[in-house]
Design an enzyme around this catalytic site. Structure first.
Site, PDB file in Angstrom:
ATOM      1  NE  ARG A 231      -4.159  -1.607   0.011  1.00 39.42           N
ATOM      2  CZ  ARG A 231      -4.216  -2.609  -0.854  1.00 39.42           C
ATOM      3  NH1 ARG A 231      -3.189  -2.833  -1.665  1.00 39.42           N
ATOM      4  NH2 ARG A 231      -5.267  -3.398  -0.909  1.00 39.42           N
ATOM      5  CG  HIS A 278      -1.870  -0.879  -8.172  1.00 42.89           C
ATOM      6  ND1 HIS A 278      -2.541  -0.091  -7.276  1.00 42.89           N
ATOM      7  CD2 HIS A 278      -1.970  -2.145  -7.684  1.00 42.89           C
ATOM      8  CE1 HIS A 278      -3.032  -0.837  -6.300  1.00 42.89           C
ATOM      9  NE2 HIS A 278      -2.695  -2.102  -6.536  1.00 42.89           N
TER      10      HIS A 278
END
Length: 315
Positions: A231, A278
């Protein structure tokens, strides 16, 4: 033996239209495989819904009207955007997709080997340099993984099989063969100090946000490398930029506080930062649909749901 109830399970798909287009067929196939009687739709009367297949960026934010809701089945591995929703009182299950886990293992293993072997220096073919040198062996490199959940443990075991010295840190005590398992605040200091390569696979909670601040980054060995496929907010961006001037040699980052990463962010052009968009891992509709179908079956049969979220812990 059929699992069909007298009435079909009413299942609301509460995610974006693009995800519906991707998931509708795999979900129907998965439900049919277990002979489930169901109604699956993107619109249902709230008081008739038994299960919600959910993405936090979808249309449902208020769960109060869903008065007979049995469970919310998250499509994402991360639940930080829904775990704190006060209107949600039904059980919440996170996504643990075998394909997602395998994808994460491959990304972590690939980038660990990239930095361990110094592959960038050879791939760019600098000038006419021909200086053969024996590459290091994995047994000489210490890798620390922060987070020993499903993903962290799978990555730790894969790195251990290659031969790396692997340590893992978690908030509570864990045990895994061949892995040095550390926990608690004292264990975190030890975990950082032994990390030639540091991998972040923690969930994002109020306790883990900015976990890698200036003080903790300073604990890393000189020449260390950070991999963050977890994260973005686990790292203080400004503190990382300062650490890159001192003891951190490189950071390979797949997740960020704002995504897409803004074009003016210094990470884009920093010579010691690799940005990946990502892509470390993604839920695969076919395998994820089977996970969801199994949890619906369990919910109908009165069996414990898989991958339940501890709402107090946030994951």
């Amino acid at each position: 033996m059929s699992t069909n109830p007298a009435d079909p399970a009413q299942i609301l798909f509460a995610a974006t239209e693009a995800r519906w287009n991707t998931y509708e067929t795999p979900l129907r196939d998965a439900f049919d495989e277990i002979d489930l009687s169901y109604r699956l739709a993107t619109e249902l009367p709230p008081d008739q819904v038994d299960f919600i297949i959910y993405a936090p960026n979808g249309p449902v934010q208020d769960f109060a009207p869903f008065t007979r809701l049995r469970a919310v089945l998250n499509l994402w591995a991360g639940v930080e955007n829904v775990a704190g929703n006060d209107t949600l009182t039904a059980p919440l299950a996170r996504m643990v997709d075998p394909s997602l886990t395998q994808g994460m293992v491959e990304w972590v293993l690939g980038h660990t080997l990239r930095h361990h072997l110094g592959m960038d220096a050879h791939i760019v073919n600098p000038g006419n340099d021909w200086t053969p040198a024996a590459p290091p062996l994995a047994e000489d490199k210490r890798v620390t993984i922060l987070g020993l959940g499903e993903l962290g443990l799978a990555c730790a075991e894969a790195l251990h099989r290659v031969g790396f010295q692997v340590a893992g840190w978690s908030r509570s005590r864990k045990e895994a063969p061949g892995i040095i398992c550390l926990h608690g605040q004292d264990g975190l200091v030890d975990a950082l100090r032994r990390a030639d390569i540091l991998v972040l696979l923690l969930p994002l909670t109020s306790q883990t946000e900015n976990l890698l601040n200036a003080d903790r980054l300073a604990q890393l060995p000189s020449g260390s490398v950070i991999l963050n496929p977890g994260r973005g907010a686990l790292i203080d961006d400004d503190a990382l930029l300062e650490a890159l001037k001192r003891n951190v040699a490189h950071a390979t980052l797949d997740v960020f506080r704002t995504e897409p990463l803004p074009q003016d962010h210094p990470f884009w052009h920093h010579p010691q930062v690799t940005v990946t968009p990502h892509i470390a891992s993604e839920t695969r509709p076919r395998s994820a649909a089977r996970v969801i179908a199994e949890n619906v079956r369990r919910g109908i049969a009165g069996e414990p749901l898989l991958h339940l979220v501890d709402r107090t812990a946030g994951y």
